[in-house]
Structures are given as structure tokens and as C-alpha cells.
Design a protein around this motif. Structure first.
Motif, short mmCIF file in Angstrom:
data_model
loop_
_atom_site.label_atom_id
_atom_site.label_comp_id
_atom_site.label_asym_id
_atom_site.label_seq_id
_atom_site.Cartn_x
_atom_site.Cartn_y
_atom_site.Cartn_z
N GLY A 173 -12.23 81.60 15.40
CA GLY A 173 -11.12 81.93 16.29
C GLY A 173 -10.13 82.92 15.73
N ALA A 174 -10.36 83.44 14.51
CA ALA A 174 -9.45 84.42 13.92
C ALA A 174 -9.65 85.77 14.59
N LYS A 175 -8.55 86.44 14.98
CA LYS A 175 -8.62 87.72 15.65
C LYS A 175 -9.04 88.82 14.67
N VAL A 176 -9.91 89.71 15.13
CA VAL A 176 -10.29 90.88 14.36
C VAL A 176 -9.27 91.98 14.63
N ASN A 177 -8.80 92.64 13.59
CA ASN A 177 -7.81 93.71 13.74
C ASN A 177 -8.35 94.77 14.68
N THR A 178 -7.53 95.19 15.64
CA THR A 178 -7.98 96.15 16.64
C THR A 178 -8.33 97.51 16.05
N SER A 179 -7.87 97.78 14.82
CA SER A 179 -8.23 99.06 14.18
C SER A 179 -9.67 99.05 13.67
#
Length: 537
Positions: A311-317
Motif C-alpha cells: 500500500g505504499a505510494k510510488v513517487n510520481t516522478s
């Protein structure tokens, strides 16, 4: 009629030639003495039936029957027979049915290997109460919770009926047809059985007192009629759950509840408003290769996020999304690092349109067709808060003699000669930097302090140089004041006041959770903003 075969007293032999067949064999069985053959058969019955009103046609009153079968006692409750009643709890075992109009009793549960003698202990009949085939009533407390209405009654011919209304309020069964208005609590039920009229039963139907030729219904090539199902009126009872609401407390709610309805519900769909249909989907990536592109099952998506299996978000960059074609591309230097494979793409596709019609049953019509396939289990319909165009700006620029720490939008005290020339050198604000704030520039000789009503003192400056205090959230200035705009005459204590209006829209977010036991340890929601953009072709 019985047939008896006489005993043979003698046997005669006759020889004959059968010319039809070439060869035949005839087998003959006989007896010459009179013996007695005895046999026993065991039959298991699933129902015992008898008539309590044999010889007369009076109607039985509900709850008046009590009889014994062997050693067990039976009583009736709204067309159902119960035995072995517990005197402490008044509960018993369901054991069959009773038909009040005919007096017929059908017992499905009894004690085996006991006497089959029926002893009638109580029975009351009447000729005064007329049966009915239509009932109407109103639940005294409204509104009624959808799907909570249950009606139990006894028919004269078909035993007990237990009727339940669906979420839309309809009651449909073989013998009952009706509806409840959950808002008003009004219930209306008709009792009849749709029966085909044939040559075999037409004369019987036409002989009924209720028959009229106008009641016949043509359905294709067949003729039907709604045969009344007669109900004992004193047996009708119902159960329903109604809502009651605690008055809204303005202090707890945080806003005035004067114009809110008593149940706290407000309409969110109106004709002419914007409606949005959304479907949330997810897809697991087969691998995590840097620079690799992954095609989603859907195109023209409106929102997309990448997260790991925890559930950890991946950095949009670290990835790029092509919303038109539904393609997610990992960056060339992508690496999992602290992320846990596999990665999951969560995305959403939507259709937005003008609401043309809103029905009381919840059906909503849009002015244009939808462009995606939506499934009920993962789709929602929501209303949109139309914001319109937004642009940062400043307002209420004025000067006053001294700073009194009062954040008013007009000057107080005597007028002063010093001022800032915003006609030639306007204060510069941008959508990215400006916030919703009231500012005061308080002078100390030729220098000054920049104070915000909610931000506090954020910077100091001088009339001999431009000032551009940085917004730490966006990294661009809150505003820019040019040094050329300062005139002369500024003295200690003078104030320049102005307000900045942000390119944002004020939205009150109030989330209500009904009283219940917690089912999750965390709770969160997202606010989604939609905006028009200029595309470069």
C-alpha cells in the motif's frame, strides 16, 4: 366391487392344434386347495389431515383452536399450528397448518407410535366477520427503513402468508400484490391469484358471487382472471422499523442546522447540475522493469496511482501515465528500493454530463451517452461542485496611520499622505504562490515588517528594494512588491493593508459516520479535482 375366483373341483385336459403358430409353449399355474395368504405393509405418512368443522361451514376465529393428538397438545397462531408450548417462553414447535375457511388441519410433525385419537379442547367459529381481499394501513412512525416491512396474515384457503417488501417497497407473491411508501408509511396490499380460465373451470368461476365478465384479462391467446384470496381480517399483523432522528446540534455540527431537514439529508442531484459516473479499477504489474510500458485494460482514464503490495505510494516522478491510451511507463532509472513487489496500478475512468432528469426511485438521466462500460459493483454516481474559472488577485488595498492589530477591510484613524502606487506598479500575485490571506506591511522608518493574519510575520523589507516573500509550500513568492511603487512620507507606525485571494475554492468537507462498532483501524478519503486543460496538438 369385489371379484371372487371359485376353487377348481376337477381338471380336464383338452388337446387342440394351434394353426397360427408353428410352435408354442403354454404355461399354466393353478391350485386345487383353498389356502389363506396373509401379508403386512408399512406406510410412512408425511401429513395427517382432518376436518375440525365437519358438517358445517362456519369460519374459525384466529387463535381459538386447541386440541390433543395422542399425548401432544396443538394450538393455532395465525394459520400455523404449534405443539409443546413452553409456559415460560410461550414458544413451541411448528407442526402444521390450519385453514380457517374450511376447517381443514394438516399436521406435519407428531409423536409416532401413539394414539391417533383427536380430542378437541377449544374451538370458536363465527358467521359475523366477513373475510377481506384488500388491506390498507399506515405505519404510525415514519419514515420506514427500506426492506424492513413484514406482514403476517392467515388466509381461509391457503394457510399463513408471510409477506416482505423489497428495497423499492414492492410486495409480490403468488397470492399478494402491494406496495409501501417508505416516506409516508402507507401500505396497500391486494390478495388474489391470477388464474387461467379454461373450458373445464369456466362454469365454476362464473358461479362465484364476485364474478363479473369485466374482470377477465386477455393475455395473448389465453384468458385470465384474478381470483380473490380471502383473508381473515383479525389475523393481519405487521412489523416494521422506522427511523427517528435526534435534533442536530449546531455547535457539534459546526454549522447552522436551521435550513437542514430533520434527518440531516440534503439532495445532491438536481436537474441541470453536473453528474459524474466513476469506476475504480486496479491491475497488478507482471514485473518492474525500468523503462517498460504497461497497457491498462481501459483507455481515457481520469486518475491513476502506482503503489506496492503493502500500500505504499510510488513517487510520481518514477513513472509517467498516458491518460488517453491508458499506458503506465516506468522511468528509466526506476528501482524498487524499499518498495515491495508486485506493484499495483489503481486507476479510475469517468464520464461527466449534465443531469436531465432525476426520479424518486434514484434513476438519473444524463443529456449525453456514457463512453465506458460500468459495472454496478465497482461504480458510483456523484454530483459535482462546479467551481468555474479561478485566478489569484489582491483586493482592499489601503493605508492607515498606525497599526492597531485589527484585521478590518477599511482604514481607521486619520488619513496620511504616504501611499503605494499600484496603478503603475501593481502588486504581482500568481496562482501558484498566492494564498487566502490578509496582509499588513508595518513600517519602522524606511524598513517594514510583513505580517499575515494567519501566517504571522513572514519577512522584513525596505522601500529601496523589491520584496518577494517565498511560499514554502510551492517555492514561489506569495506576492511581489516593486520598490518603484513606494512614494515618500512613510514614517514609523504607518501601515499598508491589502488582501490576497488565492486561486482556490472554499469547500466545507463534513464526513458523517453512523454510530456503530469500528470495523477498520484506519479511515481516509480523497478529494478529486477536475479541471479543463489546453492540449497541444
Amino acid at each position: 366391487m369385489s371379484e371372487f375366483i371359485p376353487l377348481n373341483s376337477e381338471i380336464k385336459s383338452i388337446t387342440s392344434q394351434l394353426k397360427v403358430f408353428n410352435e408354442t409353449t403354454v404355461q399354466v399355474k393353478y391350485r386345487d386347495t383353498a389356502d389363506i395368504n396373509a401379508g403386512t405393509s408399512t406406510i410412512s405418512a408425511d401429513t395427517l389431515s382432518f376436518d375440525l368443522t365437519n358438517g358445517y361451514t362456519e369460519q374459525i376465529l384466529t387463535g381459538s383452536v386447541r386440541f390433543k393428538l395422542g399425548t401432544e397438545t396443538f394450538i393455532d397462531r395465525t394459520g400455523t399450528l404449534y405443539k409443546n408450548i413452553d409456559p415460560l417462553t410461550n414458544s413451541g414447535t411448528s407442526a402444521g397448518s390450519i385453514f380457517y375457511g374450511t376447517g381443514n388441519v394438516q399436521i406435519t410433525s407428531w409423536k409416532a407410535n401413539t394414539s391417533s385419537t383427536v380430542t378437541l379442547e377449544s374451538l370458536t367459529t363465527t358467521t359475523d366477520i366477513q373475510p377481506i381481499n384488500h388491506v390498507s394501513f399506515r405505519v404510525p412512525v415514519i419514515p420506514v427503513r427500506p426492506g424492513s416491512l413484514t406482514v403476517v396474515l392467515a388466509t381461509l384457503e391457503y394457510g399463513q402468508l408471510t409477506l416482505r417488501a423489497d428495497d423499492k417497497g414492492y410486495i409480490e407473491s403468488t397470492y399478494a400484490h402491494g406496495k409501501i411508501n417508505y416516506d409516508m408509511g402507507f401500505v396497500d396490499i391486494y390478495f388474489y391469484k391470477k388464474t387461467e380460465i379454461t373450458e373445464a373451470n369456466r362454469s365454476e368461476i362464473e358461479s362465484k358471487e364476485w364474478y363479473l365478465s369485466e374482470l377477465e384479462i386477455m393475455d395473448g391467446t389465453k384468458t385470465f382472471i384474478n381470483v380473490p384470496v380471502w383473508v381473515s381480517p383479525e389475523s393481519v399483523r405487521y412489523n416494521a422499523i422506522s427511523y427517528s432522528y435526534i435534533p442536530l446540534d449546531s455547535e457539534i455540527l459546526g454549522l447552522s442546522a436551521t435550513r437542514l431537514p430533520i434527518n440531516g439529508q440534503v439532495p445532491i442531484f438536481r436537474i441541470g447540475d453536473i453528474g459524474i459516473i466513476s469506476s475504480s479499477q486496479s491491475m497488478q504489474l507482471p514485473d518492474c522493469i525500468a523503462g517498460q510500458s504497461y497497457e491498462l485494460p481501459d483507455q481515457r482514464i481520469s486518475w491513476c496511482e502506482l503503489e506496492d503490495c503493502a500500500g505504499a505510494k510510488v513517487n510520481t516522478s518514477m513513472y509517467v501515465v498516458d491518460y488517453d491510451y491508458g499506458i503506465v511507463t516506468l522511468s528509466g532509472d526506476f528501482a524498487l528500493n524499499n518498495l515491495e513487489a508486485p506493484l499495483i496500478v489503481r486507476y479510475r475512468y469517468q464520464d461527466m454530463g449534465l443531469i436531465r432528469d432525476v426520479q424518486i426511485n434514484g434513476q438519473i438521466s444524463l443529456t449525453k451517452p456514457v463512453t465506458h462500460n460500468y459495472q454496478a459493483e465497482d461504480s458510483i454516481v456523484g454530483s459535482a461542485l462546479v467551481i468555474g474559472d479561478m485566478q489569484a488577485r489582491y483586493t482592499y488595498k489601503f493605508v492607515q496611520q498606525t497599526w492597531n492589530s485589527v484585521w478590518a477591510n477599511e482604514a481607521s484613524g486619520s488619513a496620511i499622505s504616504a501611499n503605494y502606487n499600484d496603478a503603475l506598479y501593481p502588486i504581482i500575485v500568481t496562482n501558484n504562490g498566492a494564498i487566502q490571506e490578509r496582509w499588513a506591511i508595518v513600517f519602522t522608518d524606511t524598513t517594514y515588517k510583513i505580517i499575515g493574519e494567519t501566517s504571522g510575520q513572514i519577512a522584513t523589507g525596505s522601500i529601496n528594494s523589491d520584496i518577494a516573500p517565498i511560499n514554502p509550500v510551492t517555492g514561489v513568492p506569495y506576492f511581489v512588491i516593486k520598490k518603484e511603487g513606494w512614494g515618500s512620507g512613510w514614517v514609523n507606525g504607518n501601515v499598508l493593508r491589502f488582501n490576497t485571494i488565492a486561486a482556490t475554492y472554499p469547500v466545507w468537507c463534513i464526513r458523517t459516520v453512523k454510530q456503530s462498532e469500528p470495523t477498520t483501524l484506519s479511515d481516509q478519503f480523497q478529494i478529486m479535482l477536475r479541471g479543463d486543460i489546453d492540449r497541444v496538438i
